[in-house]
Design a protein around this motif. Structure first.
Motif, mmCIF file in Angstrom:
data_model
loop_
_atom_site.group_PDB
_atom_site.id
_atom_site.type_symbol
_atom_site.label_atom_id
_atom_site.label_comp_id
_atom_site.label_asym_id
_atom_site.label_seq_id
_atom_site.Cartn_x
_atom_site.Cartn_y
_atom_site.Cartn_z
ATOM 1 N N GLY A 69 40.435 14.141 35.750
ATOM 2 C CA GLY A 69 39.986 15.112 36.664
ATOM 3 C C GLY A 69 39.884 16.528 36.038
ATOM 4 N N SER A 70 39.931 17.593 36.826
ATOM 5 C CA SER A 70 39.916 18.817 36.142
ATOM 6 C C SER A 70 40.849 19.770 37.102
ATOM 7 C CB SER A 70 38.523 19.513 36.026
ATOM 8 O OG SER A 70 37.927 19.569 37.380
ATOM 9 N N GLY A 71 41.241 20.962 36.816
ATOM 10 C CA GLY A 71 41.985 21.816 37.322
ATOM 11 C C GLY A 71 41.358 22.666 38.510
ATOM 12 N N GLY A 72 42.046 23.061 39.315
ATOM 13 C CA GLY A 72 41.407 23.742 40.506
ATOM 14 C C GLY A 72 41.935 25.264 40.512
ATOM 15 N N GLY A 78 44.679 20.947 41.226
ATOM 16 C CA GLY A 78 43.851 20.141 40.256
ATOM 17 C C GLY A 78 44.701 19.119 39.804
ATOM 18 N N GLY A 79 43.895 18.209 38.968
ATOM 19 C CA GLY A 79 44.759 17.174 38.197
ATOM 20 C C GLY A 79 43.983 15.867 38.241
ATOM 21 N N GLY A 80 44.123 14.721 37.782
ATOM 22 C CA GLY A 80 43.433 13.747 37.460
ATOM 23 C C GLY A 80 43.972 12.693 36.748
ATOM 24 N N GLY A 81 43.190 11.630 36.612
ATOM 25 C CA GLY A 81 43.554 10.555 35.792
ATOM 26 C C GLY A 81 42.822 9.193 36.168
ATOM 27 N N GLY A 82 43.330 8.187 35.447
ATOM 28 C CA GLY A 82 42.946 6.827 36.102
ATOM 29 C C GLY A 82 42.200 5.984 35.073
#
Length: 137
Positions: A69-72, A78-82
Motif C-alpha cells: 500500500g501507500s501512506g495517507g 496509511g500502510g499496506g502489505g500482503g
C-alpha cells in the motif's frame, strides 16, 4: 509507530502464516517456495526390483504474488502489505529402465481429462447459444 514483531503466543505457525518483518525473511520465504522445483521434487529416487528401475517424473507448479500500500495523510495514516504463494506437484510419467531400454510411460489423469471435457462442452454450448441468438436477429 513501532515495528515490534507480533508476540510469539499470537503468531500463527506454518509456511505462509508467519509474519514477514524484514527483507531477509521475505527472501527466505521466496527461497523455500522455489526449492520445491529442485530435481529431487521433480524426479523420485530410483526404485529397483527384478532388473527394472522405475523413476517417477512429476509436474511442479509454483505461483506467488505480493502487494503493498501507500501512506495517507497524517503521521500514522496509511500502510499496506500482503502476499501469498502456492506450490503443488503431481506425477505425470514413470521412466522405466530395463533390459529392453528406457521407456517413458505417461500417468493418465482422469480428473484432468474430465475437467477438459466439461470445459470444452461448456464452451461449445455457449457458442451454440450465441449462434442461435445471432440467427434470430
Amino acid at each position: 509507530m513501532t515495528t515490534d514483531p507480533i508476540p510469539s503466543e499470537t503468531t500463527p505457525t506454518g509456511f505462509f502464516n508467519e509474519p514477514v518483518t524484514s527483507v531477509d525473511q521475505a527472501a527466505d520465504l521466496v527461497g523455500r517456495l522455489f526449492r520445491v522445483a529442485e530435481p529431487g521434487a521433480v524426479f523420485s529416487p530410483p526404485l529397483t526390483a527384478h532388473d527394472r528401475t522405475l523413476i517417477t517424473a512429476s509436474e511442479v507448479m509454483i505461483s506467488m504474488g505480493a502487494g503493498f500500500g501507500s501512506g495517507g495523510e497524517g503521521a500514522d495514516a496509511g500502510g499496506g502489505g500482503g502476499g501469498g504463494g502456492f506450490s503443488s506437484g503431481r506425477p505425470v510419467a514413470v521412466v522405466v529402465v530395463d533390459a529392453f531400454g528406457v521407456q517413458v510411460k505417461p500417468v493418465f489423469d482422469l480428473t484432468k481429462v474430465g475437467i477438459a471435457a466439461v470445459t470444452a462442452l461448456g464452451a461449445m454450448f455457449i457458442a451454440w447459444q450465441q449462434m442461435r441468438r445471432a440467427g434470430r436477429d
